[in-house]
Design a protein around this motif. Sequence first.
Motif, PDB file in Angstrom:
ATOM      1  N   ALA A 310      31.229   0.693  27.786  1.00  0.00           N
ATOM      2  CA  ALA A 310      32.448   1.171  27.989  1.00  0.00           C
ATOM      3  C   ALA A 310      32.065   1.556  29.553  1.00  0.00           C
ATOM      4  O   ALA A 310      31.366   1.612  30.531  1.00  0.00           O
ATOM      5  CB  ALA A 310      31.735   2.443  27.629  1.00  0.00           C
ATOM      6  N   ASP A 311      33.297   1.413  30.418  1.00  0.00           N
ATOM      7  CA  ASP A 311      33.694   0.951  31.443  1.00  0.00           C
ATOM      8  C   ASP A 311      33.899   2.365  32.205  1.00  0.00           C
ATOM      9  O   ASP A 311      33.775   2.887  32.954  1.00  0.00           O
ATOM     10  CB  ASP A 311      35.240   0.180  32.421  1.00  0.00           C
ATOM     11  CG  ASP A 311      34.701  -1.294  31.989  1.00  0.00           C
ATOM     12  OD1 ASP A 311      33.652  -1.495  32.484  1.00  0.00           O
ATOM     13  OD2 ASP A 311      35.795  -1.741  31.527  1.00  0.00           O
ATOM     14  N   VAL A 312      34.519   3.596  31.431  1.00  0.00           N
ATOM     15  CA  VAL A 312      34.980   5.210  31.458  1.00  0.00           C
ATOM     16  C   VAL A 312      33.910   5.078  30.395  1.00  0.00           C
ATOM     17  O   VAL A 312      34.133   4.868  28.806  1.00  0.00           O
ATOM     18  CB  VAL A 312      36.098   4.942  31.431  1.00  0.00           C
ATOM     19  CG1 VAL A 312      35.846   6.546  31.453  1.00  0.00           C
ATOM     20  CG2 VAL A 312      36.598   4.575  32.832  1.00  0.00           C
ATOM     21  N   PHE A 313      33.457   6.544  30.435  1.00  0.00           N
ATOM     22  CA  PHE A 313      32.113   7.319  29.461  1.00  0.00           C
ATOM     23  C   PHE A 313      33.946   7.684  28.625  1.00  0.00           C
ATOM     24  O   PHE A 313      34.547   8.227  28.603  1.00  0.00           O
ATOM     25  CB  PHE A 313      31.720   8.668  29.159  1.00  0.00           C
ATOM     26  CG  PHE A 313      30.782   9.256  28.504  1.00  0.00           C
ATOM     27  CD1 PHE A 313      29.845   8.289  28.460  1.00  0.00           C
ATOM     28  CD2 PHE A 313      30.795   9.968  27.775  1.00  0.00           C
ATOM     29  CE1 PHE A 313      28.328   8.937  28.465  1.00  0.00           C
ATOM     30  CE2 PHE A 313      30.572  11.053  26.763  1.00  0.00           C
ATOM     31  CZ  PHE A 313      28.468   9.746  27.410  1.00  0.00           C
ATOM     32  N   PRO A 314      33.448   7.460  27.262  1.00  0.00           N
ATOM     33  CA  PRO A 314      34.802   7.548  26.209  1.00  0.00           C
ATOM     34  C   PRO A 314      34.704   9.777  25.809  1.00  0.00           C
ATOM     35  O   PRO A 314      33.723   9.525  26.609  1.00  0.00           O
ATOM     36  CB  PRO A 314      34.001   7.143  24.555  1.00  0.00           C
ATOM     37  CG  PRO A 314      33.171   5.385  25.265  1.00  0.00           C
ATOM     38  CD  PRO A 314      32.854   6.510  26.394  1.00  0.00           C
ATOM     39  N   SER A 315      35.634   9.044  25.159  1.00  0.00           N
ATOM     40  CA  SER A 315      36.064  11.167  24.971  1.00  0.00           C
ATOM     41  C   SER A 315      35.484  11.331  23.961  1.00  0.00           C
ATOM     42  O   SER A 315      34.322  10.913  22.850  1.00  0.00           O
ATOM     43  CB  SER A 315      37.336  10.962  24.451  1.00  0.00           C
ATOM     44  OG  SER A 315      37.292  10.489  22.951  1.00  0.00           O
ATOM     45  N   ASP A 349      25.092  15.540  34.534  1.00  0.00           N
ATOM     46  CA  ASP A 349      25.936  14.518  33.828  1.00  0.00           C
ATOM     47  C   ASP A 349      25.229  15.192  32.054  1.00  0.00           C
ATOM     48  O   ASP A 349      26.677  14.765  31.108  1.00  0.00           O
ATOM     49  CB  ASP A 349      25.744  13.419  34.005  1.00  0.00           C
ATOM     50  CG  ASP A 349      26.735  13.170  35.095  1.00  0.00           C
ATOM     51  OD1 ASP A 349      27.333  14.272  35.786  1.00  0.00           O
ATOM     52  OD2 ASP A 349      26.454  12.592  35.697  1.00  0.00           O
ATOM     53  N   ARG A 353      27.677  16.937  29.226  1.00  0.00           N
ATOM     54  CA  ARG A 353      28.284  15.378  27.574  1.00  0.00           C
ATOM     55  C   ARG A 353      27.370  15.749  26.152  1.00  0.00           C
ATOM     56  O   ARG A 353      28.441  15.876  25.505  1.00  0.00           O
ATOM     57  CB  ARG A 353      28.038  14.004  27.823  1.00  0.00           C
ATOM     58  CG  ARG A 353      28.585  13.400  29.148  1.00  0.00           C
ATOM     59  CD  ARG A 353      28.926  12.056  29.437  1.00  0.00           C
ATOM     60  NE  ARG A 353      29.270  11.857  31.067  1.00  0.00           N
ATOM     61  CZ  ARG A 353      30.001  11.577  31.502  1.00  0.00           C
ATOM     62  NH1 ARG A 353      30.971  11.799  30.492  1.00  0.00           N
ATOM     63  NH2 ARG A 353      30.541  11.445  32.748  1.00  0.00           N
TER      64      ARG A 353
END
Length: 414
Positions: A310-315, A349, A353
């Motif tokens: 993933a380019d952006v951390f998934p929800s 982080d 998460r």
Amino acid sequence: MTVNVDDIFRQTDWLQSQGIQNVFAAVEQNGDQARVVGGAIRNTLLDHPVPDIDIATTAQPQDVIRRAQAAGLKPIATGIDHGTITVVSDGVPYEVTTLREDVETFGRQARVVFGRDWVKDAKRRDFTLNALYVDRHGVLHDPLGGLDDCLNRRIRFIGDPDQRIREDFLRILRFFRIYAAYGAGDIDEAGLGACLRQREGLRHLSAERIGHEMRRLLRAPLAARALRLMNDCGLWEIATGGLARINDFDALRSLEDQASEVLDPEVGLVVLAGFVHEDLERICDRFRLSNAERKRMKTAWEAMKCLRQADVFPSCSALLYDFGRQGAVDGLLVRWASLLAQSQADGTDFATRLKGLRTAEEPKFPLKGADLIACGHAPGPSLGDLLDQLEIAWRDSGFSLGKDELIGQLPSKL
């Protein structure tokens, strides 16, 4: 040699229980003796939990059965050929084993005879800290000098390490597992050298025995240190058939204070051996893992792959929906261990998460086929396609659309 250790055992609940005292009273007749041996002694001295209790005795197996029955206890011939009778007293099972000595050894097929000599019985055991005995009165008996090793957390083979290992090559893995669970300081050089010399013997062990021992090792406090030593000696590759990411496992264990799941063997094995999907298949087959263990490992690996790509951390909602709460947490642990090992992540982080995955509500798709049929849609393949389209719309909304809102989109989806 008889030693009292500050009356530790005279104050130990499990030894003072009526259940075990009834076993002693039943077995110790006609001059026979009985003593608790091994793990219960070691764990008590090192302040570890005592999950089960083994008793050694001079009484013959048939006498143990007869005496237990006469005392109103329940004897079960679980290993009578090897001298072991399980005696159930007050609902607790105790393995009662007649003293033994090896006459000839053929690996695990050693020919043994029952005896009455406590020293000979001790000499056929694996490590000095496991050759400790306590009688019903709480007096500790140390025939081979294992007490000092136990208190100082030294893991040493009894006698010649090479001979002990040749008697059962699983003792190579047990050496590292016991060290990981109870050891301190540097590992015993004589034992390590013998494991290195005898390492090819691991190839003769069954997958079930290797898998059972390795899963126990992965839970131990010093697992990372023991696995690094095993890897350096070439033992990991022989035992598993593959390579190991030891640095990633070190990083995984650094997260233990925040996530107890790092101690689960399924997570540890994905971190250590899950380079590609085929690695998981190999390790599952090699260790004869259960379907539940296989499923958990594969879900963790898929979740990790999703995070890695993933380019952006998934929800949190997306991860929970795709992999479930356990799979999402496992995947985060595996991925974060890799990032930490490469110095590409920090603990802040991770904590954020992880908290999100633990507390967020797991999304549940609000529609079923029956709902669409009730709206006039005929059953069949097209119904499934329509459900898939609505599920995509639901995901795109951030899982926010409710049942009525989704049904309201039906005309535009036809």
